[in-house]
Write a protein that holds these residues in place. Sequence first.
Motif, PDB file in Angstrom:
ATOM      1  N   GLU A 120      46.452  10.774  -6.674  1.00 15.05           N
ATOM      2  CA  GLU A 120      47.559  10.414  -7.560  1.00 15.05           C
ATOM      3  C   GLU A 120      48.849  11.139  -7.178  1.00 15.05           C
ATOM      4  OE1 GLU A 120      45.065   9.246 -11.600  1.00 15.05           O
ATOM      5  OE2 GLU A 120      45.794  11.304 -11.342  1.00 15.05           O
ATOM      6  N   SER A 121      48.723  12.169  -6.339  1.00 18.50           N
ATOM      7  CA  SER A 121      49.892  12.861  -5.791  1.00 18.50           C
ATOM      8  C   SER A 121      50.265  12.313  -4.418  1.00 18.50           C
ATOM      9  CB  SER A 121      49.603  14.358  -5.691  1.00 18.50           C
ATOM     10  OG  SER A 121      49.258  14.903  -6.951  1.00 18.50           O
ATOM     11  N   SER A 122      49.666  11.175  -4.070  1.00 24.90           N
ATOM     12  CA  SER A 122      49.924  10.501  -2.785  1.00 24.90           C
ATOM     13  C   SER A 122      49.513  11.359  -1.589  1.00 24.90           C
ATOM     14  CB  SER A 122      51.398  10.100  -2.665  1.00 24.90           C
ATOM     15  OG  SER A 122      51.745   9.176  -3.675  1.00 24.90           O
ATOM     16  N   LYS A 123      48.422  12.096  -1.747  1.00 24.29           N
ATOM     17  CA  LYS A 123      47.857  12.872  -0.650  1.00 24.29           C
ATOM     18  C   LYS A 123      46.541  12.236  -0.197  1.00 24.29           C
ATOM     19  CE  LYS A 123      50.781  16.239  -1.957  1.00 24.29           C
ATOM     20  NZ  LYS A 123      52.116  16.410  -1.347  1.00 24.29           N
ATOM     21  N   SER A 124      46.313  12.181   1.093  1.00 28.61           N
ATOM     22  CA  SER A 124      44.991  11.831   1.602  1.00 28.61           C
ATOM     23  C   SER A 124      44.034  12.963   1.274  1.00 28.61           C
ATOM     24  CB  SER A 124      45.041  11.593   3.109  1.00 28.61           C
ATOM     25  OG  SER A 124      45.852  10.479   3.418  1.00 28.61           O
ATOM     26  N   ILE A 125      42.722  12.667   1.325  1.00 26.79           N
ATOM     27  CA  ILE A 125      41.723  13.682   0.995  1.00 26.79           C
ATOM     28  C   ILE A 125      40.578  13.683   2.003  1.00 26.79           C
ATOM     29  CG2 ILE A 125      42.194  13.790  -1.473  1.00 26.79           C
ATOM     30  CD1 ILE A 125      39.796  11.885  -1.910  1.00 26.79           C
ATOM     31  N   ILE A 126      40.045  14.875   2.248  1.00 27.19           N
ATOM     32  CA  ILE A 126      38.777  15.078   2.955  1.00 27.19           C
ATOM     33  C   ILE A 126      37.944  15.946   2.023  1.00 27.19           C
ATOM     34  CG2 ILE A 126      37.610  16.020   4.988  1.00 27.19           C
ATOM     35  CD1 ILE A 126      40.274  15.634   6.513  1.00 27.19           C
ATOM     36  N   VAL A 127      36.823  15.413   1.531  1.00 28.16           N
ATOM     37  CA  VAL A 127      36.050  16.068   0.474  1.00 28.16           C
ATOM     38  C   VAL A 127      34.657  16.415   0.990  1.00 28.16           C
ATOM     39  CG1 VAL A 127      35.309  15.936  -1.930  1.00 28.16           C
ATOM     40  CG2 VAL A 127      37.255  14.571  -1.161  1.00 28.16           C
ATOM     41  N   GLU A 128      34.262  17.663   0.799  1.00 30.23           N
ATOM     42  CA  GLU A 128      32.875  18.013   1.097  1.00 30.23           C
ATOM     43  C   GLU A 128      31.941  17.230   0.168  1.00 30.23           C
ATOM     44  OE1 GLU A 128      30.697  19.484   2.895  1.00 30.23           O
ATOM     45  OE2 GLU A 128      31.926  20.527   4.382  1.00 30.23           O
ATOM     46  N   LYS A 129      30.724  16.996   0.645  1.00 31.47           N
ATOM     47  CA  LYS A 129      29.763  16.254  -0.178  1.00 31.47           C
ATOM     48  C   LYS A 129      29.336  17.108  -1.369  1.00 31.47           C
ATOM     49  CE  LYS A 129      26.264  18.933   1.104  1.00 31.47           C
ATOM     50  NZ  LYS A 129      25.661  19.867   0.128  1.00 31.47           N
ATOM     51  N   LEU A 149      42.053   4.162  -5.995  1.00 32.30           N
ATOM     52  CA  LEU A 149      43.258   4.987  -6.024  1.00 32.30           C
ATOM     53  C   LEU A 149      43.830   5.179  -4.622  1.00 32.30           C
ATOM     54  CD1 LEU A 149      42.316   7.771  -8.608  1.00 32.30           C
ATOM     55  CD2 LEU A 149      44.143   6.076  -8.840  1.00 32.30           C
ATOM     56  N   ALA A 150      42.974   5.399  -3.637  1.00 37.39           N
ATOM     57  CA  ALA A 150      43.445   5.572  -2.263  1.00 37.39           C
ATOM     58  C   ALA A 150      44.195   4.332  -1.800  1.00 37.39           C
ATOM     59  CB  ALA A 150      42.278   5.888  -1.337  1.00 37.39           C
ATOM     60  N   ALA A 151      43.656   3.168  -2.129  1.00 34.13           N
ATOM     61  CA  ALA A 151      44.320   1.923  -1.758  1.00 34.13           C
ATOM     62  C   ALA A 151      45.651   1.780  -2.496  1.00 34.13           C
ATOM     63  CB  ALA A 151      43.405   0.738  -2.064  1.00 34.13           C
ATOM     64  N   ARG A 152      45.678   2.140  -3.783  1.00 31.54           N
ATOM     65  CA  ARG A 152      46.896   1.996  -4.576  1.00 31.54           C
ATOM     66  C   ARG A 152      48.027   2.863  -4.035  1.00 31.54           C
ATOM     67  NH1 ARG A 152      46.541   3.811 -10.692  1.00 31.54           N
ATOM     68  NH2 ARG A 152      44.753   2.377 -10.571  1.00 31.54           N
ATOM     69  N   TYR A 153      47.695   4.090  -3.618  1.00 32.43           N
ATOM     70  CA  TYR A 153      48.718   5.021  -3.152  1.00 32.43           C
ATOM     71  C   TYR A 153      48.871   5.012  -1.631  1.00 32.43           C
ATOM     72  CZ  TYR A 153      48.985   6.786  -7.904  1.00 32.43           C
ATOM     73  OH  TYR A 153      49.176   6.882  -9.268  1.00 32.43           O
ATOM     74  N   ASN A 154      48.134   4.106  -0.956  1.00 34.00           N
ATOM     75  CA  ASN A 154      48.243   3.926   0.489  1.00 34.00           C
ATOM     76  C   ASN A 154      47.985   5.225   1.255  1.00 34.00           C
ATOM     77  OD1 ASN A 154      48.640   2.384   2.838  1.00 34.00           O
ATOM     78  ND2 ASN A 154      50.819   2.915   2.922  1.00 34.00           N
ATOM     79  N   VAL A 155      46.906   5.891   0.876  1.00 34.43           N
ATOM     80  CA  VAL A 155      46.485   7.122   1.543  1.00 34.43           C
ATOM     81  C   VAL A 155      45.017   6.985   1.945  1.00 34.43           C
ATOM     82  CG1 VAL A 155      48.178   8.622   0.439  1.00 34.43           C
ATOM     83  CG2 VAL A 155      45.988   8.179  -0.696  1.00 34.43           C
ATOM     84  N   ASP A 156      44.526   7.954   2.710  1.00 35.98           N
ATOM     85  CA  ASP A 156      43.155   7.915   3.213  1.00 35.98           C
ATOM     86  C   ASP A 156      42.240   8.806   2.378  1.00 35.98           C
ATOM     87  OD1 ASP A 156      43.996   6.299   5.379  1.00 35.98           O
ATOM     88  OD2 ASP A 156      44.626   8.085   6.488  1.00 35.98           O
ATOM     89  N   ALA A 157      40.972   8.433   2.311  1.00 32.96           N
ATOM     90  CA  ALA A 157      39.994   9.218   1.559  1.00 32.96           C
ATOM     91  C   ALA A 157      38.694   9.279   2.354  1.00 32.96           C
ATOM     92  CB  ALA A 157      39.749   8.599   0.185  1.00 32.96           C
ATOM     93  N   PHE A 158      38.250  10.494   2.670  1.00 27.42           N
ATOM     94  CA  PHE A 158      37.063  10.701   3.488  1.00 27.42           C
ATOM     95  C   PHE A 158      36.104  11.660   2.802  1.00 27.42           C
ATOM     96  CE2 PHE A 158      40.707  10.150   6.403  1.00 27.42           C
ATOM     97  CZ  PHE A 158      40.321   8.966   7.021  1.00 27.42           C
ATOM     98  N   CYS A 159      34.817  11.493   3.111  1.00 27.59           N
ATOM     99  CA  CYS A 159      33.776  12.405   2.623  1.00 27.59           C
ATOM    100  C   CYS A 159      33.006  12.980   3.805  1.00 27.59           C
ATOM    101  CB  CYS A 159      32.815  11.680   1.688  1.00 27.59           C
ATOM    102  SG  CYS A 159      31.503  12.746   1.051  1.00 27.59           S
ATOM    103  N   VAL A 160      32.629  14.248   3.700  1.00 28.72           N
ATOM    104  CA  VAL A 160      31.919  14.944   4.766  1.00 28.72           C
ATOM    105  C   VAL A 160      30.422  14.645   4.677  1.00 28.72           C
ATOM    106  CG1 VAL A 160      31.337  17.199   5.722  1.00 28.72           C
ATOM    107  CG2 VAL A 160      33.656  16.764   4.858  1.00 28.72           C
ATOM    108  N   LEU A 161      29.924  13.821   5.595  1.00 33.82           N
ATOM    109  CA  LEU A 161      28.488  13.565   5.781  1.00 33.82           C
ATOM    110  C   LEU A 161      28.241  13.538   7.283  1.00 33.82           C
ATOM    111  CD1 LEU A 161      27.863  10.866   3.013  1.00 33.82           C
ATOM    112  CD2 LEU A 161      26.843  13.143   3.097  1.00 33.82           C
ATOM    113  N   GLN A 162      28.247  14.733   7.889  1.00 37.59           N
ATOM    114  CA  GLN A 162      28.341  14.855   9.333  1.00 37.59           C
ATOM    115  C   GLN A 162      27.083  14.467  10.100  1.00 37.59           C
ATOM    116  OE1 GLN A 162      28.357  17.350   7.169  1.00 37.59           O
ATOM    117  NE2 GLN A 162      27.343  19.200   7.940  1.00 37.59           N
ATOM    118  N   VAL A 163      25.937  14.362   9.419  1.00 34.20           N
ATOM    119  CA  VAL A 163      24.705  13.985  10.130  1.00 34.20           C
ATOM    120  C   VAL A 163      24.821  12.574  10.712  1.00 34.20           C
ATOM    121  CG1 VAL A 163      22.207  13.628   9.862  1.00 34.20           C
ATOM    122  CG2 VAL A 163      23.315  15.558   8.759  1.00 34.20           C
TER     123      VAL A 163
END
Length: 338
Positions: free
Chosen positions: A88-97, A112-126
């Motif tokens: 909601e602050s127009s920041k992309s995110i990388i979130v640990e699981k 929300l990511a689509a609405r604010y045109n930012v990226d959203a990722f989750c850490v699932l490195q396996v």
Amino acid sequence: MAKYKVAVLGGGAIFSRHLAALQAYPEDYQFIGLFDPRASVIDKWRSQLPELKYYSSEEEVYQDSEVNCIVILTPSNLHYVQAKKALESSKSIIVEKPVSFDANQVLELESLAARYNVDAFCVLQVRINPSIAIAKRIMVEELLGDIRGVGLIQRWQRPLDYFSGWRGKYSSCGGVLFEFGIHYLDIMQQLLGTPKVLAANSFYTKFQGTDVSDTTYALFDFGSFGGTMEVSLAAEPRNIELSLTIMGSEGYLKLGGRSLDQIVACEFLDPERLARYKRICSEVLGVTIDNQVTIGACPHHPELYKQIIHNPDLFAIKNTHDVIQLVSEINALDKRSF
């Protein structure tokens, strides 16, 4: 200029891995600042990384116009709320699981990511283990024939003090599956689809001073075949096993190692399928392997950060929905997990 100008929420145990990743790719990530509510943590990192900003409040992170990406490394129960504020602050995110304990909240964050045109990722490195790429090809090319059953086993050791602090409360960590099993349930689901959960039960055999069970069993229905899951942190004196075994009408595949990073065994009824398997290994790895050979340890966070740039869909937040839904269904059937 770097694509992501990063501030980090949380300077605890996992922070050093993300720091190594941020430092590995300065052309893609510029590390701007860090916030942690604990003064001792900030003092530690200020002495080692004096060039960073050190925020006096979490709100300062969301308001920093220099930052366009927030990495969230806080206790699990905070991830959703902080991710939502960041988006909601127009920041992309990388979130640990895990991104959340509620799959519906994952869909909300995706929207929300689509609405604010930012990226959203989750850490699932396996997911980026070479062994997983090979397993996916085996399943796509149906080398195992008709699937007859699957078994996921995680028998690990963790010290008695592991489930202390925020990890010692179910409401904070989400239980053993959100804390540990999620990585391997995610791989099972990617290879075989989403099962129905027929039954689940957990036991408090080791960490009896907390409300977090140490062992959970579940029974799955994939439609035409069944499966089982055992996730336990009660092993002594060390980790015993991590494995995912898939049995088919034409052969079987067993993944193992530290993080399903090994193909422990893969056998077939006929030589032609074995030849196709070897071809897949060669195409994925560039080399031919035999059974019981490690083909690459689980990539650590620098590789994950690289993949976020070059293969972003693999870690898009929408792709964590199904495994969070699965863990939630197991926990809902398991009355002892609360």
